[in-house]
Design an enzyme around this catalytic site. Structure first.
Site, short mmCIF file in Angstrom:
data_model
loop_
_atom_site.label_atom_id
_atom_site.label_comp_id
_atom_site.label_asym_id
_atom_site.label_seq_id
_atom_site.Cartn_x
_atom_site.Cartn_y
_atom_site.Cartn_z
N SER A 211 0.84 -1.20 0.00
CA SER A 211 0.00 0.00 0.00
C SER A 211 0.86 1.24 0.00
CB SER A 211 -0.92 0.00 1.22
OG SER A 211 -0.16 -0.10 2.39
N GLU B 77 -7.75 -1.80 -5.24
CA GLU B 77 -6.98 -0.93 -6.14
C GLU B 77 -6.03 -1.81 -6.95
OE1 GLU B 77 -6.37 3.56 -4.51
OE2 GLU B 77 -5.39 2.02 -3.32
N ASN C 167 -5.30 6.35 -0.51
CA ASN C 167 -4.58 6.90 0.63
C ASN C 167 -3.99 8.28 0.34
OD1 ASN C 167 -5.26 4.90 2.36
ND2 ASN C 167 -3.43 3.67 1.98
N HIS D 67 -4.04 -3.99 -4.34
CA HIS D 67 -4.12 -3.40 -3.00
C HIS D 67 -5.49 -3.66 -2.40
CE1 HIS D 67 -4.21 0.44 -0.36
NE2 HIS D 67 -3.83 -0.61 0.33
#
Ligand code: 3H9
Length: 689
Positions: free
Chosen positions: A402, A435, A473, A423
């Protein structure tokens, strides 16, 4: 889109065909065409009965959702069709093969007799689009199936089988064999005494009780309330007035921001599956997967894969971790069986598809390898070098990283074209988002295969380019940055949480980070302090961490958790924040909830726009779907970029310029894409294709 008409004996078969799901399109003219044919058959003396069918796999998935972007009157064509069908002098049989949803079910219900294949499925999914069945469904289905059952179908949107539909009276027969042949046989033996006009059936006996019960359901949406309203009208009004009320309510809902947002999400989830300029044709099939790393994430991934009926090997060198992983998988699958979500045979079959080993060499050859080890480049290198050695040449090699650079990871192999990021979000067996990270050298075929795999395991795959934090993120970091600044400026954790939860976020940022573990953010901030000294954060969450308060897992974070789960306000935290504001010479001020929402959400939008501008996200809708399916953004607002379009980009810019003049104004440098779109008077929506 076509209609095939054929005469079989004295029956006229009208077979409509609008691939892939037989949507009842007004725009394309299908609805009007069916209606014309039914009307014409009224004066055709060779026709005694009419059979409406959509073929053997889909009767119809309902109205064409794209039609709802036009004026509400456009949809009237559907209602004209339903009326013509119900008023037909010649009996009409709906021959239902496969899916029968929404407007499709309303068409079936407007017909005079319904036969279905045993595999058919029935639902009113309109509620998930913020709508109600607007083609007579609220008036006719309660008369057929009883008010309680019909209301439950409409409020829940859940699908029922042909057997269940038969039991509640929604359909009349389940076909033995081919549904059209069965319908023809029924028509040939005569429909006298069988055919009924649903709209003229008596008011259902359970109407008052069902309305009363439905009114007490928790979390009724506007659409839900309106469904109940329409059903209530069955008692008070004649059919025509009930249909008019239904049409009016439908029109209002169709224009509502909530329904527009939910429709955006419906098409968005499908749009993100499309790789611009790419094709699914070259996808490599995946039936066996090896997960390297049996920690929390690896265990969750393995459960998700087994639940999708894939064969799974888990590789974990530490014997105790391997045992824990195996036990975790066992518990999860057996619990599903105990709770009746799956049968015990399915649970046993899935468990039998699992093998666990301590070394990669012992693992069974796989089509896909997913690395889920500790976030450390050295650990990733060891795994990928080993994978390069043992994996078959056409295998896909995926990293669940990540935070680390996927391109660097790909270089640990001699086949970077086969490397992709997957991800997953924790818990991986629950969270819908995946992801799919496209490295500089990832081959189109590898990427397409990863996206097909995402769909195969029931996840929403969204492609992201390589950058720190990918889409989710990276955007979240800017959201949190503002949340933490707001604390030192005058807000309390509970005020920040309350404001964002009132906006619709599933959980406010202080509670989210208490749940995820405050130490995760702390580590990132420490790294950022070195990498990006010009982009500071508030020290507030660091001060909390310095007290060893990492959130729920330590019993305290921004809040206290005496029972381990329920947050309680902690005066110590408030004192700590106030002292910090004093120390940095910031006069605390009263901050309105509106400012909290604007600063946190606009920061999200601005970063999302940067990601699209940089090509990390293909389209604004990709950012929306990441946020809807992975970060608890309110579905009724359609995702941050859709929400930005509702505000208007010029207004958004004005507000951002105001914030630029305030505390840490540097964080408000507008994304070039927003400036560009605002200048051209365009929207993010214009880029979604
Ligand atoms: C309604 O009926 C209102 C009424 O009360 C009448 C009012 C007057 N329209 O999901 P997939 C497309 S509201 C337009 O990938 P699956 C979809 O976009 C409607 N398009 O396949 C996709 O296009 P693309 C109530 C639709 O096998 C393609 O079909 N009905 C519609 O995983 C394949 O879809 C619903 O809410 C539609 N209605 O799942 C049902 N449906 O390939 C919504 C699908 O270009 N649909 N498309 O990306 C579904 O739940 C699923 O699509 C279905 C198939 C289960 C049917």
């Amino acid at each position: 889109m076509q209609i095939i008409e054929k005469h079989v004996g004295r029956a006229l078969v009208i077979h409509f065909d609008n691939p892939p799901v037989n949507a009842l399109a007004v725009g394309g003219g299908l609805v009007q065409d069916i209606e014309r044919r039914v009307a014409r058959a009224q004066t055709d003396n060779s026709v005694e009965s009419i059979i409406l069918t959509g073929g053997s796999s889909v009767f119809s998935a309902g109205a064409d959702i794209a039609d709802f972007e036009g004026a509400p009157e456009r949809i009237d064509a559907i209602r004209v069709l339903m009326q013509t069908v119900e008023n037909s002098k010649k009996p009409i049989v709906a021959a239902i093969g496969g899916l029968c949803l929404g407007g499709g079910l309303e068409l079936a219900v407007a017909a005079h007799y319904r036969v279905a294949s045993s595999t058919a499925k029935f639902a009113f999914p309109e509620i998930s689009l913020g709508l109600l069945p607007g083609g007579g469904g609220t008036q006719r289905s309660p008369r057929l199936a009883g008010a309680a059952k019909a209301i439950d179908l409409m409020l829940s949107g859940k699908a029922i089988s042909a057997a269940e539909a038969l039991e509640i009276g929604l359909i009349d027969r389940v076909a033995d064999g081919d549904v059209l042949d069965f319908a023809l046989a029924v028509a040939a033996t005569g429909l006298a005494g069988l055919a009924r006009k649903s709209g003229q059936l008596p008011v259902p006996a359970d109407l008052a009780d069902a309305i009363e019960e439905a009114g007490h359901r928790p979390r009724l949406t506007d659409a839900g309330q309106k469904i109940i309203d329409c059903v209530r009208a069955i008692a008070d009004e004649d059919l025509e007035a009930g249909l008019k009320l239904e049409a009016d309510h439908f029109g209002e809902l169709m224009l509502s921001e909530t329904s527009r947002a939910l429709r955006h999400a419906f098409f968005g989830r499908r749009m993100v599956a499309r790789i611009p300029g790419g094709t699914r044709a070259g996808s490599r099939p995946v039936s066996r997967v090896t997960v390297v790393g049996g920690g929390l994430m690896g265990t969750g991934i393995a459960i998700a894969l087994l639940n999708a009926d894939l064969a799974v090997s888990v590789v974990e060198p530490r014997p105790d971790a391997l045992a824990k992983c195996r036990a975790g998988i066992d518990t999860s699958l057996r619990r599903d069986a105990d709770k009746g979500r799956i049968s015990s045979e399915v649970s046993e079959r899935r468990l039998a598809a699992l093998s666990v080993t301590q070394t990669l060499d012992e693992a069974v050859e796989s089509d896909l390898y997913i690395e889920a080890v500790f976030e450390d480049m050295g650990a990733k290198r060891d795994v990928f070098e080993a994978l390069d050695r043992v994996a078959p040449p056409d295998a896909i090699l995926a990293s669940n990283t990540s935070t680390l650079d996927l391109d660097a990871i790909a270089q640990f192999t001699a086949r970077p074209a086969s490397v992709v990021g997957l991800h997953f979000f924790s818990p991986a067996n629950i969270m819908r988002l995946l992801e799919v990270v496209r490295g500089a050298k990832t081959a189109p075929e590898t990427l397409a295969s990863a996206m097909t795999f995402a769909k195969r395991i029931g996840k929403t795959g969204v492609v992201a380019g390589v950058c720190d934090g990918f889409i989710g993120n990276r955007v979240f970091e800017e959201y949190l940055r503002q949340a933490w600044f707001l604390l030192e400026e005058g807000a309390s954790p509970q005020q920040v949480d309350r404001a964002l939860e009132a906006f619709g976020m599933a959980m406010g940022p202080c509670r989210v980070m208490d749940l995820a573990g405050q130490d995760i953010g702390w580590n990132i901030r420490k790294r950022r302090a070195v990498e990006q000294p010009g982009r500071p954060y508030s020290k507030v969450p660091d001060l909390i961490c310095e007290l060893g308060r990492f959130g729920q897992k330590t019993g305290a974070g921004f809040y206290q958790y005496p029972d381990g789960r329920t947050p309680q306000i902690d005066p110590l935290v408030e004192d700590l924040i106030v002292a910090h504001s004093r120390e940095i010479h910031l006069d605390r001020r009263v901050i309105a909830d509106g400012e909290i929402v604007e600063r946190c959400i606009f920061a999200m939008i601005n970063e999302g726009a940067k990601l699209v501008g940089e090509g990390i996200a293909y389209r604004p809708v990709d950012v929306d779907i990441v946020y809807l399916d992975g970060y608890g953004f309110p579905a009724s607002r359609g995702g941050p970029m859709f929400y930005a379009d509702q505000i208007g980009l010029s207004r958004l810019l004005e507000k951002m310029q105001q914030f630029e003049g305030g505390h840490h104004g540097w964080a408000w440098e507008p994304a070039p894409l927003i400036l560009d779109l605002a200048k051209k008077n365009q929207t993010f929506g214009d880029l979604n294709r």
